[in-house]
Every structure is written in structure tokens, then in C-alpha cells.
Design an enzyme around this catalytic site. Structure first.
Site, PDB file in Angstrom:
ATOM      1  N   HIS A  57      38.399  64.682  51.290  1.00 32.97           N
ATOM      2  CA  HIS A  57      39.657  64.862  50.562  1.00 32.97           C
ATOM      3  C   HIS A  57      39.682  66.285  50.016  1.00 32.97           C
ATOM      4  CE1 HIS A  57      43.068  64.576  48.032  1.00 32.97           C
ATOM      5  NE2 HIS A  57      42.362  64.676  46.913  1.00 32.97           N
ATOM      6  N   ASP A  59      41.894  68.911  48.150  1.00 38.68           N
ATOM      7  CA  ASP A  59      43.071  69.208  47.346  1.00 38.68           C
ATOM      8  C   ASP A  59      43.655  70.567  47.728  1.00 38.68           C
ATOM      9  OD1 ASP A  59      43.031  67.065  45.037  1.00 38.68           O
ATOM     10  OD2 ASP A  59      40.965  67.739  45.277  1.00 38.68           O
ATOM     11  N   ASP A 181      44.668  59.897  46.672  1.00 36.39           N
ATOM     12  CA  ASP A 181      44.426  60.564  45.392  1.00 36.39           C
ATOM     13  C   ASP A 181      45.544  60.418  44.354  1.00 36.39           C
ATOM     14  OD1 ASP A 181      42.834  62.028  43.666  1.00 36.39           O
ATOM     15  OD2 ASP A 181      43.635  63.952  44.300  1.00 36.39           O
ATOM     16  N   HIS A 430      51.296  68.922  45.894  1.00 34.16           N
ATOM     17  CA  HIS A 430      50.127  68.035  45.809  1.00 34.16           C
ATOM     18  C   HIS A 430      49.761  67.738  44.364  1.00 34.16           C
ATOM     19  CE1 HIS A 430      46.207  66.285  46.256  1.00 34.16           C
ATOM     20  NE2 HIS A 430      45.678  67.260  45.524  1.00 34.16           N
TER      21      HIS A 430
END
Length: 929
Positions: A57, A59, A181, A430
Site C-alpha cells: 500500500h 500512499d 486505507d 488520496h
């Protein structure tokens, strides 16, 4: 320069249309023999099949910048280097054809891909074509779900999916949406994913009470019916909740960032641990199977920025699969395999079960009794407004790129300048409480197109601080023009306020007709917030009209000895009354429907928890909202009421009912405006610097208290589209044990919220994403600003205590709320257009001096106005001669009396039907003439 003869652009040939509107696929897909579902490893019937999903993952901006994350810079902040992850994973996938890996964030992959050699790119294409490297989700980033507007989500998904399609074809197409997330999940996101053609959706976070109930009932996988308007199965999406968030099972993390012991499989060594590893794994697998419905379970083997050294992971995963599966010869019924979310989804489909149905959303999200992640709905309010303005500007640039043609892309940025804006803006979606920021947006494309359409090469000036009355040109020029571009497919009427130093001006519109105007003093709050960035003492106010998908130009001239402004007409649609003693709102009336509600508004602040509490040590922070008490502190019980006796001619008569500026405190003020032709009351609030000298963190709210009998119910939009009902201390899918009466009743408000009863609906339209609730009947509160002294221990590692060079003592935030009052059955006709105008606001540019007589002062890119229910969502250059067009039915089924809408026009050209909440995408070949 001669004025060119322009007509609106003409659609010549319909190339493609689809309800899968994430990105049109223009090629005929060739089914690969190996990628996609055909690449999945075989499972074993009658056994518990454990699907191991290696993943990372990454970001797209959080604690570091996107560049720092990609290169692995500033690892003192957070150890992360995405380029090394992709290098290492590709190397390891080549060593064993059984291995699998999924990748999510196209923003990082795109950057890595551009740096690879042709040989490496061909190698990666082979891995994708064989299903060994699979893309999931596929957007530019994994967008937050609470605070993003649906138009922005569509844009960033389109950008990522188009790159994957253009680069890898059919095998690059993600089949699964993957939002591991985000802190809560919006119904509108699920609806969009379903309409984009995803087969399933997986996420990791949901409320702890909801998860506990679902584990007992074995309902962690469901069918999410994500729209009340779209006919099933248009917005139906299979949805699964991952077992460990998105982390590996405890004790099975083999990344370089982890401390779990590797598998030591030499039986001659003293620390041989294979038997222990297998036993622990089988125990975890059987335990997980008890809370899921089938003989297939999924395990996420990875986490944040893992796989920089992929050899550590894969070497141990290879051993885990081998040794666990060897136990089958001893009677074990557990089968472990490398897998992907789509392969796992395929096996669930083959089981052919009936799944529970979900109709609401997953807000608010709490990970324990006193830890509600409802603070970030409002955290960084200035950045949230910046994103909204930038998104509006991006949509305008895309339109102007189409309207201007190739000439729009000439200049220092080269072809495709709107692409530059997309890349920069998509990084924000995001993480809305992170350090990501936007670079200054290019204005070349806008100037090129407007110059071409108008026939004027006069330099254009952009004033980005009009909200605080700063614009050097209007402050100094005696003659200038104002160009107002309207990105909506219907005409708009828009109030303009310009900083000036004169006392009287003449204004004429594009047809030469005089326009009423008025000059008023700059407010004390505005003068204070400018901090020396402007020196205008007055504001020039007038109303502009702009045609659909076009512009109108207004000429402004300073009058040396101008007459006083004429009396202004009374407002046509609303009436507002104020309390004589406090200066606060006391009632709001709709003059068309003869409705009146008692209405007061004031500012309060919640004392943020410092963690020193007998029930919990949780602090209020960037993510978590936790007030110390349920009763907020009023900012001022005896507000000073200032009468201003003059105001603009489009507002009110210059009497004591003119402009109202309740002064609440040295750090909170508000201007109340009501324009003659507006159906909304404007509340322009200014908050900050929030004082912390008393060592108390503060969460500042605006609260409306009305006579509406709302019965504990209020309504919020979902990502700017469909509206959901919210009920105090209630969740539709489980019996809530409420432990935080304020934070546990806060929801994201992306563009509007309202309360209503049988007769009246009071709607608030916001200019950015915020959080709010209805804690008392007839009340609606919206959080405006947060300044906190403690970290909430959710990863940011610092308090939410924003300062800047201009505001070293704390940020000042300014915004607007628009209030409307209508009968419930008519309310959508007011609040949807209002919200649309705030999201896609007119773009205002200026030119100094007098324009050339041949200048074209008005232009529209449409031959006809679209019907009220139809929104022109996207007009964007796709290829050199192809335009992407999205049309949207913007009303819910409950808001209209008809369910089919034709766009009309010449049926021999094309005709489109739209159902409520439907979005359709088209690729059109366009010729300008």
C-alpha cells in the site's frame, strides 16, 4: 486583430458510448489465454483454500511528498521508496511463475514505467499478460471516500485506468476495486465502481461494532446496493471486508520493516521452526474461516510501502505454501496458494451463495468506543477549499482546451497543459489531511483559448485572492474589463465583488447595457486577514450573467465624481430578520411559498480532549474528533451588532436592513448577504487564528437552530451526488451502543446537508468538504476549523496545529454557507443547482484598459441549454480529434416525477436518454468551424 467567426463545436461522429464511465475502452478487447480469471491457480474442492495476496500500500502523499515517497528520500520521516518496491517485485516474480503480486497506485507505477528500458517494459508486459502482476483499483490514487467530490473521483480514476488500458490493453484492466486505507466508505463510491464495471470491491476498515456483529453473523461479504435510484443491478457491487485491515496475520510479516522470525527450515539447526509456523498458521486459518461464509478465505500479505526487498517476502511465502500444503498428506484440509483479489472473487462466485444486502454506507467509522474518525472530515479546511477551487479550474481548463482547439495548447507548457493540472491535482484526492499541496496552476491554456475566442490578444490577469479583496489590477486601474467564464451547461447569475479604491464606477455588459453596481467599504475582518497583501478600501459589487459553457465580458470604468448609488430593489425570494439586541438571525422566510421558520445561528467551539479522561486516553487529533464534553462553548453571547447603511444594488435597500456583520470575537466574524435574485442566504464566515493560549484545543462550529421538527433525522450528500438519511444515535445495520454522543453523530458533508419536516426544508450548501451533525431536533451544526494540541496516535505524529509565514499565530480560514428554505418536494430544484454552482464556479479573468472594438464580448459553446435535470459533467480532449463527453442525470428518483429524459435536438444526429442518477460516457469526433 479581426474577430473570428465562431460557432459552437459540432459533434460529427459518435464513436463510443458506455455506462462503464470510468474510462472508455476504444479497442476491441482480445481475451488473453492467461491473464485475468484464467490466470488463477487451481483451488481444491472440499478444502479450506487460503488465498495469499502479496501487495503493497503506497500512499500517494501522506507524511512525505509524492517525490520523496517515490525516490525513498527523507526516510527519517518514514522509510519508503516506491521505485525500489517495483524493481524488487518484478525481479522476484520472474524467479517463480507461481508467484503473484497486485499493484494499486497508478501515479507511482506511471512514474516508474517511464524510467524503464524497452526490455524491462516488455518483461513487465509479459508478467501482466500472464496474470502474475495484476492491477487492482487502477486509479491515479486510492481516493479518500468521505471528502472527495464525485467529479474528482471520476477524473482521477479515468486518468489511471486510461494509462493501464493504453499500456497493457485488456490484461491491464482492473477487475476489483480495492480501498483498503480509507476511514469509512461512501455509498456513492460503491455506486461509481459498479458503474465502472468492477466485479467486486474490497476494503479493510469498518466500525468495530459493525465488524463484531458481522463476524458473529458471518456477513463480512455482501452485495452492496449502492443507489436508491439506479435500477438493480446497475449499482450493485459484491463487497468484501478483509480480515486484518490490510496487514498480514499476526506473526507472519516478512518484510524488512517487520520483526517476525523467518521460516527456518533446516532440521539440523537448533532454531528449526517449521512445525511451529505451520501450527500457528493452521490455527489462524481455521479461526478466520469461522467468521466467513465459504471454504475460501483471503489473507493480505503486505502493508504500507512493503516489498522494497521482495526476496524476504517471497522466499518465506514459498516455504509457507510448501510446508502447509505438505500437511495434506497427514489429513490437513487446508490448501494455501498464491492468489489475487480477483481470483478470490471468482471462487466466491463459483460457490453460488446468497449474500446479505447492504443499502446504507459505512460512516462514521470508529476503531474503538471513543475513537471516531470524524475529525478529518474538516481537518485542513483551507486545503479542502483549495482542492475544490482547483477542481473547478481543472474542469474549466478541460472545456476550454476543447473549445479552443490546438491553439489552446501553445505556450511554454507545450501540448496537453490540462494534463499537467490533472497530474498535480489527482495527488490530493488520496489523503486530505496530509502534507500534499498543489503547485501554482498554469493559466496559459485559459489565456490562449479566451484570446482566440474573443479575438483579443490583450494580456489576461488572474486574481486568486478575491475572497479577501486582493487584486492589484482592480485596485489601481481606472478602466478594465471582467471576463466571466461559466463551465455549466445552463446560464448562471453570479455576484462579483472586486477590491477597488474608487467610490463610483460605471459598468456595462457585453451588449453595452448599463449594469447596476454599488461600492461598499471593505469589512474590518477582510482588512485584517489580508496581512498587507492588498490595500483596497472598498469593494465594487455587481451581478453578472454568463451563458452556458461560455463567457461574458463586462467593462468597468472609474467615475471621478459619480452620483450616489440608486436605491436597490428588495429581495425577490427570501426575507431575513435579525434580533435587535444580539444581531443574530431570528427568522428566514421564502416569499414565493409564504414559508417562515424561526432560525438562529451562532458560533461555538468544542473543547478537544487531551486524553486525560477516565473513560479513555484518546486525544482529539487530525483524524479523531473527541470533544471533552457534549456541550460546546458559545463564542459570544452578546455579539456586537454593526449596522452598515449601504450595500450593493443587487442586495437590499440601503436601510438598517442592509448588510449585517455580527462580530462574535476577535477571531470569529461573519458577513450575511442576501442578493435580490438569489434563493439562498449567504453566510461568509471567517475563523482564526484560533487562540490556544489557554492550552485548550478547539473545534469550531457554526450551528443553526430552527423551528423545524426534524425528529432526530438529517440528511447529507454522498460525494456530492445522492443524499442519505442520518438518524441520531442510530445505524441501519446494527444496534448501536453510542459512546461519543457528538463525534459519533458526525458525518461527512461534501456539498450539502439539510433538515426537514412535512412543511419546511432548510438546506445548507457548503463550499468545501466539512463534517457535521444534527445533535438536537431542528438543529444543524457544521465544523469550520480545528486547532489541536495533541497527536491522536493515528500515524501523523504531530498535532493539527497549522501555521504559516503569513499567519504564524495560526491559520485564518474563510468560507461560505448558502442557506435555502423550501417545501421538501421542491427543495432539490434549489439546492442541487446551488451546489453545482459552488463546485463549478465561474472563472473570472481581467484585462487592463479598454478592449479593441472588434473584441467578441460574449460566447457560448452550446447551441441550446440542456434540460434542468441534465448536467454536463465532463468535456475533455481525449485524442487529437476526439472529445470525451459525460452526461449526468443529477436528480434522484425521489426528486422527480418522471424517470426518462431525452436531450432532444435532431434525432437524426443523436439522442440520449438518462435515468435518475445515471451517468453516460461518450467519445465524439469533433470538428470546429
Amino acid at each position: 486583430m479581426a474577430t473570428p467567426e465562431y460557432t459552437p463545436f459540432v459533434f460529427l461522429l459518435l464513436l463510443f458510448q458506455s455506462g462503464v464511465w470510468g474510462v472508455p475502452v476504444c479497442q476491441t478487447p482480445q481475451e488473453s489465454p492467461t491473464c485475468g480469471y484464467k490466470s488463477c491457480h487451481a483451488t481444491k474442492p472440499g478444502m479450506l483454500n487460503v488465498h495469499l495476496v502479496p501487495h503493497t500500500h503506497d500512499d500517494v502523499g501522506w507524511l512525505k511528498t509524492v517525490d520523496q515517497y517515490f525516490y525513498g528520500d527523507r526516510n527519517d520521516i518514514q522509510h519508503a521508496g516506491v521505485q525500489y518496491i517495483l524493481d524488487s517485485v518484478v525481479d522476484q516474480l520472474l524467479k517463480n511463475p507461481d508467484r503473484r503480486f497486485i499493484y494499486v497506485e497508478t501515479a507511482f507505477f506511471y512514474r516508474w514505467w517511464k524510467q524503464q528500458t524497452d526490455d524491462m517494459q516488455n518483461t513487465v508486459k509479459q508478467l501482466v499478460n500472464e496474470g502474475r502482476l495484476e492491477f487492482v483499483n487502477g486509479g491515479w490514487c486510492m481516493s479518500d471516500e468521505a471528502t472527495t467530490h464525485y467529479s474528482a473521483v471520476i477524473d482521477q480514476m479515468t486518468m489511471g485506468l486510461r494509462f493501464l488500458n493504453d499500456t497493457f490493453g485488456h490484461c491491464g484492466r482492473p477487475r476489483v476495486a480495492w480501498h483498503i486505507d480509507p476511514f469509512g466508505h461512501a455509498r456513492e463510491h460503491a455506486s461509481m465502481f459498479a458503474q465502472m464495471g468492477y466485479d467486486g470491491f474490497f476494503f479493510g476498515r469498518l466500525d468495530y461494532q459493525d465488524r463484531n456483529r458481522r463476524m458473529v453473523a458471518r456477513e463480512q461479504e455482501m452485495l452492496w446496493r449502492a443507489s436508491e435510484s439506479l435500477t438493480p443491478p446497475m449499482a450493485d457491487l459484491f463487497t468484501g471486508i478483509l480480515p486484518n485491515g490490510y496487514n498480514p496475520p499476526e506473526g507472519f510479516c516478512w518484510d524488512q520493516s517487520c520483526d517476525d522470525p523467518p521460516i527456518r527450515d533446516d532440521p539440523d539447526l537448533e532454531d528449526y521452526n517449521v512445525d511451529d509456523v505451520v501450527t500457528r498458521f493452521l490455527h489462524i486459518a481455521h479461526g478466520q474461516a469461522l467468521v466467513y461464509k465459504t471454504n475460501h478465505i483471503i489473507m493480505t500479505m503486505g502493508s504500507d510501502f512493503q516489498y522494497e526487498n521482495a526476496n524476504l517476502w517471497y522466499k518465506n511465502l514459498d516455504k509457507l505454501i510448501r510446508y502447509v500444503n505438505q500437511m495434506q498428506s497427514n489429513g490437513s484440509e487446508v490448501n494455501v496458494l498464491y492468489s489475487t483479489p480477483s481470483c478470490y472473487l471468482q471462487e466466491l462466485h463459483r460457490v453460488n451463495l446468497t449474500w446479505p444486502l447492504k443499502g446504507d454506507d459505512f460512516f462514521p467509522y470508529a476503531d474503538s468506543a471513543h475513537d471516531f474518525w470524524t475529525g478529518y472530515f474538516t481537518s485542513r479546511p483551507a486545503l479542502k477549499r483549495y482542492e475544490r477551487i482547483s477542481n473547478s479550474y481543472l474542469q474549466t481548463c478541460k472545456q476550454l482546451e476543447v473549445l479552443g482547439g490546438p491553439i489552446s495548447r501553445k505556450g511554454p507548457f507545450g501540448a496537453g497543459d490540462s494534463e499537467t493540472l490533472k497530474h498535480r491535482l489527482n495527488k490530493v484526492y488520496h489523503c486530505t489531511v496530509c502534507v500534499t499541496s498543489l503547485s501554482p496552476l498554469s493559466q496559459v491554456l485559459v489565456s490562449n483559448t479566451l484570446s482566440s475566442l474573443s479575438g483579443s490578444s490583450a494580456p489576461r490577469v488572474y486574481c486568486e485572492h478575491l475572497n479577501i479583496s486582493v487584486c492589484p489590477l482592480t485596485e489601481t486601474s481606472k478602466k478594465f474589463s471582467v471576463n466571466v467564464y461559466n463551465p455549466l451547461a445552463r446560464p448562471v447569475s453570479w455576484p462579483v465583488r472586486l477590491p477597488v479604491n474608487g467610490t463610483a464606477y460605471s459598468i456595462s455588459d457585453a451588449k453595452g447595457k448599463a449594469v447596476d453596481s454599488q461600492v461598499v467599504p471593505v469589512s474590518q475582518a477582510t482588512a485584517a486577514v489580508r496581512r498587507g497583501r492588498g490595500y483596497a478600501v472598498n469593494e465594487l459589487l455587481f451581478q453578472v450573467q454568463a451563458p452556458p459553457l461560455g463567457y461574458s465580458t463586462y467593462s468597468v470604468s472609474l467615475l471621478q465624481n459619480g452620483p450616489p448609488s440608486p436605491p436597490s430593489p428588495l429581495p425577490r425570494f427570501l426575507r431575513v430578520t435579525f434580533d435587535r439586541e444580539t444581531g443574530l438571525l431570528s427568522s428566514l422566510s421564502n416569499l414565493e411559498t409564504q414559508q417562515t421558520v424561526k432560525l438562529s445561528q451562532n458560533f461555538y467551539w468544542y473543547n478537544a480532549s487531551d486524553g486525560n479522561n477516565s473513560e479513555s486516553i484518546q486525544m482529539s487529533g487530525a483524524y479523531i474528533f473527541r470533544p471533552n464534553t457534549s456541550t460546546p462553548f458559545i463564542i459570544s453571547k452578546t455579539s456586537l451588532y454593526l449596522h452598515v447603511f449601504q450595500y450593493n444594488s443587487i442586495c437590499m435597500r440601503p436601510t438598517k436592513r442592509s448588510r449585517f456583520i455580527p462580530w462574535f470575537s476577535p477571531w470569529v466574524s461573519q458577513v450575511v448577504r442576501l442578493y435580490t435574485d438569489s434563493r439562498a442566504l449567504e453566510l461568509e464566515w471567517t475563523v482564526g487564528p484560533v487562540p490556544i493560549g489557554d492550552d485548550l484545543g478547539k473545534e469550531v462550529i457554526s450551528r443553526l437552530d430552527s423551528s423545524i421538527n426534524s425528529s432526530g433525522v438529517f440528511y447529507t450528500d454522498s460525494n456530492g451526488r445522492e443524499v442519505l438519511q442520518r438518524r441520531k444515535d442510530y445505524r441501519p445495520t446494527w444496534n448501536l451502543r453510542q459512546s461519543e454522543p457528538i463525534a459519533g453523530n458526525y458525518y461527512p458533508i461534501n456539498s450539502r446537508a439539510y433538515i426537514k419536516d412535512d412543511k419546511d426544508q432548510l438546506t445548507v450548501v457548503t463550499d468545501r468538504s466539512q463534517g457535521g451533525g444534527s445533535i438536537q431536533d431542528g438543529s444543524l451544526e457544521i465544523m469550520l476549523h480545528r486547532r489541536l494540541l495533541y497527536d491522536d496516535v493515528r500515524g501523523v505524529g504531530e498535532p493539527l496545529n497549522e501555521t504559516s509565514d503569513i499567519y504564524p499565530e495560526g491559520l485564518v480560514v474563510r468560507g461560505r454557507h448558502l442557506l435555502s428554505l423550501s417545501p421538501p418536494a421542491m427543495a432539490a430544484d434549489t439546492h442541487r443547482p446551488l451546489a453545482q454552482e459552488v463546485v463549478l464556479q465561474p472563472l473570472i479573468t481581467f484585462t487592463d484598459g479598454e478592449l479593441h472594438p472588434s473584441t467578441r464580448l460574449e460566447f457560448s459553446g452550446l447551441q441550446a441549454v440542456l434540460p434542468p435535470a441534465v448536467h454536463l459533467l465532463t468535456v475533455s480532449q481525449w485524442d487529437q480529434d476526439t472529445v470525451l463527453l459525460r452526461l449526468e442525470h443529477q436528480y434522484q428518483a425521489s426528486e422527480i416525477t418522471h424517470t426518462l429524459l431525452s436531450l432532444g435536438g435532431d434525432p437524426s444526429v443523436w439522442e440520449v436518454s438518462l435515468k435518475p442518477m445515471e451517468i453516460r460516457t461518450f467519445l465524439l469526433r469533433v470538428r470546429q468551424r
